[in-house]
Design a protein around this motif. Structure first.
Motif: not given
Length: 275
Positions: A1-7, A36-41, A43-46, A51-52
């Motif tokens: 499952m995708t997670s987001l680092a605290a920083p 933000l996942e759609p925005l990352a995709r 932008a060609g990011l995984s 993205l951050v």
């Protein structure tokens, strides 16, 4: 499952708060990921983490604006909650017609207007129930922070699902036309509304005072001081005797004691007792 680092989440929270004053509470990492996942995709990011990383680099202002845009909440519908628009028709507009008979002018501001259903609903109420106002100067100003939703609102085109949410069938037939798979609002209604970008959390430019200010389901996203600052600016924006409409769960109580609650039917409007 995708997670987001605290920083990374902390950075997103700071960015959104600095640019919009919207507060993202702890535990809303899932919201940041879903927005933000759609925005990352694109932008060609995984990942959102990548993205951050892009956001932290110099020259990322455009991408930062896209992130703030994506993180704003744009829930809206035609005739949302019904009762405020019944009160508008039965109580508030008749009062304004009588009060403004000499100037034949009514100024309305829908703040945080999202994709336009609220200001267009106001315009529909005016045209449908007050034909005598066709010769008046009735202006509806609609603003939002997000350029994406403003572009959609200005186009005046809505999906079948969007018109099914709250718009009476009779009004759909009378004031909309088919445009492919969408419905396009009539030019007569469209001309009543002007759209522009506006950030509620910064000092507001001087404008003509308004008779009605819709600020529904917006204050809930701000901290205490931002709410108080916005209400101070609302006071300056309202014409003497003008009305403020908040969301059903919102109030000026404990925020600004210069507003009085004015019940009209099943809706509570607010009126400033001072400028």
């Amino acid at each position: 499952m995708t997670s987001l680092a605290a920083p990374d989440f902390a950075y997103i929270c700071r960015l959104v708060r600095e640019r919009s004053a919207i507060v993202l509470e702890p535990g809303k990492e899932y919201l940041a990921l879903s927005r933000l996942e759609p925005l990352a995709r694109t932008a060609g990011l995984s990942s959102v983490g990548e993205l951050v990383g892009m956001l932290r680099r110099p020259g990322s202002m455009g991408l930062q604006e896209q992130v703030v845009d994506a993180m704003t909440t744009n829930e809206t519908s035609f005739f949302r909650d019904v009762h405020p628009f019944e009160s508008l028709r039965a109580d508030i507009l008749p009062e304004l017609v009588e009060r403004n008979a000499a100037t034949r002018r009514i100024q309305i501001w829908c703040a945080a207007a999202s994709t336009g259903q609220e200001p267009y609903t106001v315009a529909l109420v005016v045209r449908q129930h007050f034909p005598e106002l066709a010769s008046w100067d009735v202006r509806i100003r609609a603003t939002d922070l997000s350029p994406t939703v403003l572009a959609k609102a200005e186009a005046g085109r809505f999906t079948q699902l969007e018109v099914n949410r709250g718009l009476p069938a009779a009004l759909l037939v009378k004031w909309f036309r088919r445009a492919g798979a969408q419905w396009e609002i009539s030019p007569e209604i469209r001309r009543m509304v002007t759209f522009e970008r506006h950030n509620l959390s910064v000092p507001w430019p001087a404008t003509a005072p308004v008779d009605l200010l819709f600020l529904r389901n917006v204050l809930i996203y701000f901290d205490l001081e931002t709410k108080r600052g916005i209400l101070r600016q609302v006071r300056r924006a309202l014409r003497p005797g003008g009305y403020l409409l908040l969301g059903g769960s919102e109030t000026t109580l404990t925020l600004d004691d210069t507003f009085e609650r004015v019940p009209r039917g099943r809706t509570a409007w607010y009126r400033s007792t001072t400028r």
